[in-house]
Write a protein that holds these residues in place. Structure first.
Motif, PDB file in Angstrom:
ATOM      1  N   THR A 108       0.847  -1.191   0.000  1.00 16.90           N
ATOM      2  CA  THR A 108       0.000   0.000   0.000  1.00 16.90           C
ATOM      3  C   THR A 108       0.883   1.242   0.000  1.00 16.90           C
ATOM      4  O   THR A 108       2.066   1.171  -0.311  1.00 16.90           O
ATOM      5  CB  THR A 108      -0.892   0.016   1.250  1.00 16.90           C
ATOM      6  N   GLY A 109       0.305   2.390   0.389  1.00 13.33           N
ATOM      7  CA  GLY A 109       1.109   3.536   0.760  1.00 13.33           C
ATOM      8  C   GLY A 109       1.629   3.337   2.174  1.00 13.33           C
ATOM      9  O   GLY A 109       1.314   2.346   2.844  1.00 13.33           O
ATOM     10  N   PHE A 110       2.425   4.275   2.676  1.00  9.01           N
ATOM     11  CA  PHE A 110       3.020   4.113   3.997  1.00  9.01           C
ATOM     12  C   PHE A 110       1.992   4.321   5.113  1.00  9.01           C
ATOM     13  O   PHE A 110       1.098   5.158   5.005  1.00  9.01           O
ATOM     14  CB  PHE A 110       4.187   5.084   4.176  1.00  9.01           C
ATOM     15  N   ALA A 111       2.170   3.521   6.170  1.00  7.61           N
ATOM     16  CA  ALA A 111       1.318   3.553   7.366  1.00  7.61           C
ATOM     17  C   ALA A 111      -0.146   3.296   7.039  1.00  7.61           C
ATOM     18  O   ALA A 111      -1.013   4.135   7.307  1.00  7.61           O
ATOM     19  CB  ALA A 111       1.467   4.874   8.110  1.00  7.61           C
ATOM     20  N   PRO A 112      -0.465   2.130   6.460  1.00  5.40           N
ATOM     21  CA  PRO A 112      -1.880   1.795   6.280  1.00  5.40           C
ATOM     22  C   PRO A 112      -2.582   1.810   7.637  1.00  5.40           C
ATOM     23  O   PRO A 112      -2.129   1.160   8.578  1.00  5.40           O
ATOM     24  CB  PRO A 112      -1.834   0.399   5.658  1.00  5.40           C
ATOM     25  N   TYR A 113      -3.688   2.540   7.721  1.00 11.77           N
ATOM     26  CA  TYR A 113      -4.271   2.869   9.019  1.00 11.77           C
ATOM     27  C   TYR A 113      -5.700   2.376   9.195  1.00 11.77           C
ATOM     28  O   TYR A 113      -6.132   2.109  10.312  1.00 11.77           O
ATOM     29  CB  TYR A 113      -4.219   4.383   9.209  1.00 11.77           C
ATOM     30  N   CYS A 114      -6.449   2.286   8.101  1.00 11.51           N
ATOM     31  CA  CYS A 114      -7.850   1.872   8.189  1.00 11.51           C
ATOM     32  C   CYS A 114      -8.201   1.048   6.963  1.00 11.51           C
ATOM     33  O   CYS A 114      -7.618   1.220   5.888  1.00 11.51           O
ATOM     34  CB  CYS A 114      -8.782   3.075   8.328  1.00 11.51           C
ATOM     35  N   LEU A 115      -9.165   0.136   7.136  1.00  7.78           N
ATOM     36  CA  LEU A 115      -9.523  -0.833   6.106  1.00  7.78           C
ATOM     37  C   LEU A 115     -11.033  -0.907   5.939  1.00  7.78           C
ATOM     38  O   LEU A 115     -11.783  -0.800   6.922  1.00  7.78           O
ATOM     39  CB  LEU A 115      -9.044  -2.232   6.501  1.00  7.78           C
ATOM     40  N   VAL A 116     -11.470  -1.126   4.702  1.00  8.58           N
ATOM     41  CA  VAL A 116     -12.871  -1.431   4.413  1.00  8.58           C
ATOM     42  C   VAL A 116     -12.880  -2.508   3.323  1.00  8.58           C
ATOM     43  O   VAL A 116     -12.087  -2.437   2.375  1.00  8.58           O
ATOM     44  CB  VAL A 116     -13.648  -0.197   3.922  1.00  8.58           C
ATOM     45  N   VAL A 117     -13.747  -3.483   3.458  1.00  6.84           N
ATOM     46  CA  VAL A 117     -13.987  -4.456   2.390  1.00  6.84           C
ATOM     47  C   VAL A 117     -15.354  -4.175   1.797  1.00  6.84           C
ATOM     48  O   VAL A 117     -16.358  -4.129   2.511  1.00  6.84           O
ATOM     49  CB  VAL A 117     -13.902  -5.900   2.917  1.00  6.84           C
ATOM     50  N   ALA A 118     -15.405  -3.950   0.488  1.00  7.69           N
ATOM     51  CA  ALA A 118     -16.662  -3.648  -0.203  1.00  7.69           C
ATOM     52  C   ALA A 118     -16.477  -3.942  -1.682  1.00  7.69           C
ATOM     53  O   ALA A 118     -15.350  -3.941  -2.195  1.00  7.69           O
ATOM     54  CB  ALA A 118     -17.057  -2.184  -0.006  1.00  7.69           C
ATOM     55  N   ASN A 119     -17.577  -4.178  -2.379  1.00 11.15           N
ATOM     56  CA  ASN A 119     -17.516  -4.405  -3.825  1.00 11.15           C
ATOM     57  C   ASN A 119     -17.496  -3.052  -4.529  1.00 11.15           C
ATOM     58  O   ASN A 119     -18.486  -2.329  -4.538  1.00 11.15           O
ATOM     59  CB  ASN A 119     -18.729  -5.220  -4.277  1.00 11.15           C
TER      60      ASN A 119
END
Length: 417
Positions: free
Chosen positions: A101-112
């Motif tokens: 990813t980019g640096f310091a991945p901080y939050c995630l969402v899974v969606a279509n």
């Protein structure tokens, strides 16, 4: 439960404060049991999600492995990877190649987010070096992902947060700390709402038929927007926003159904550093309520009870520590769901300093306030809980909890009984 202090008190900032609950452990049977096996992930997993990414009915586990935050002017100011664990059945997981990813991945969402049926992964990156503010991993099947990076125009942003001894920014703009995915403008494409903490902005990325997202649109939100809850708070059928602000406020923004948002109201979070916010109908009265947790200065979770039209007439505070002047738990994440199938939303908190997951089981019998909660504590001798997710990991029809642990850089499971 040790004591319930206060009954209905006077209104503060338009809220009837329903008192303070100091919680203690109970001897009742607990809702979850610890799974004996942990699963290794990358350094400092700051966010976790679980979802079926390959269509076999079993949830995969993805963690955002932030690593340590260094000087943003360094060539590598943080880690830039996600861990991806594929479910093999019977609570077995197999690590796949890490996703960059980019640096310091901080939050995630899974969606279509595209025309394919498989769900995709969206990541908000806190240190936006190389202009990778948001990363989309498009799920193309066979456990393969196609990465796309999106940038928020830095020239339009002002840094508003911490400076070092040389009066230079400690972090970068926009400093994304939260993401939400919805079809905000009702055009059939999923849009993205993000909190730009470092720049005091709300970021709206409209979904598009080509390129996945259109040009980001920025709305000023002074006070350090840290977390986002998206829901219809006034019953007009449009998505609105609730923001946890580092300034100690909860800010409500009214949506116009076309991607625009206007300030509606704000009020004190009843704590010094609100960190997470969730929307749910906690007391079953048909209105959206807000659950706000605090960290680093308070060990409190506050429920604000919605009355419609952006009005939150009452609030109820739950303390996870014994001393308000000391940080004993350090709540870093919360999730809200019905853990035991009784129709009442419950709360779980990842407590970093006390090495615990604290679960608050909703034992209220009706919509009357104040509510009643039973506290359960799940302690880890090694590993510090940092983030939580909900999924049915063992296929028994009951919600389980995934726990991202620092120090051990692993994922533990709490399985619903």
């Amino acid at each position: 439960m040790k004591a319930l202090l206060c009954s209905l008190c006077s209104a503060v900032l338009g809220l009837a404060v329903l008192g303070l609950a100091v919680l203690g452990a109970t001897s009742d049977a607990q809702t979850f049991r610890k799974h004996s096996q942990w699963f290794q992930v990358g350094p400092n997993p700051t966010a976790i999600v679980a979802a079926d990414l390959d269509g076999d009915g079993l949830p995969e586990i993805i963690t955002a492995d932030r690593g340590r935050l260094e000087n943003p002017r360094e060539s590598r100011p943080a880690q830039d990877q996600l861990s991806y664990l594929v479910a093999k059945g019977n609570l077995k997981y197999e690590a796949q190649p890490q996703l960059r990813t980019g640096f310091a991945p901080y939050c995630l969402v899974v969606a279509n987010l595209d025309e394919l049926r498989a769900p995709d992964i969206l990541v908000g990156n806190f240190l936006a070096a190389r202009h990778r503010d948001v990363t989309l991993f498009r799920n193309i099947g066979d456990r393969l992902f196609e990465s796309h990076h999106f940038s928020v125009d830095d020239e339009r942003l002002v840094y508003t947060q911490r400076l070092d001894g040389d009066r230079l920014p400690v972090f970068t703009t926009p400093g994304i700390t939260a993401l939400a995915v919805r079809d905000i403008n009702h055009d059939g494409y999923r849009d993205v709402i993000a909190a730009g903490w470092s720049s005091d902005v709300i970021i709206y990325m409209p979904g598009a038929i080509e390129g996945y997202f259109g040009r980001p649109e920025l709305t000023e939100a002074k006070g350090g927007p840290r977390a986002i809850a998206v829901a219809d708070f006034d019953g007009d059928g449009q998505d609105d926003l609730a923001l946890a602000m580092s300034s100690g406020q909860v800010a409500l923004w009214k949506g116009d159904g076309e991607g625009g948002f206007e300030p509606a109201t704000q009020f004190s979070s009843r704590g010094r550093l609100p960190h997470q916010i969730r929307a749910a109908d906690m007391n079953g009265d048909g209105e959206q309520d807000l659950v706000v947790s605090h960290w680093a200065a308070d060990d409190s979770i506050v429920i604000f009870y919605g009355a419609g039209d952006f009005s939150f007439a009452s609030s109820w505070e739950l303390l996870l520590g014994d001393d308000r002047e000391k940080v004993e738990a350090e709540i870093r994440d919360i999730v809200v769901d019905d853990f035991d199938g009784d129709g009442r939303p419950d709360i779980a908190a990842a407590c970093y300093r006390s090495n615990e997951v604290v679960v608050l089981m909703n034992r209220s019998e009706d919509a009357r306030l104040p509510q009643s909660f039973k506290e359960e504590r799940y302690t880890y001798k090694k590993g510090k809980p940092r983030a939580l997710c909900i999924a049915d990991f063992n296929e028994d029809g009951k919600p389980d909890l995934g726990v991202a642990l620092w120090d051990t850089n692993s994922v533990a499971l709490l399985l619903g009984r």
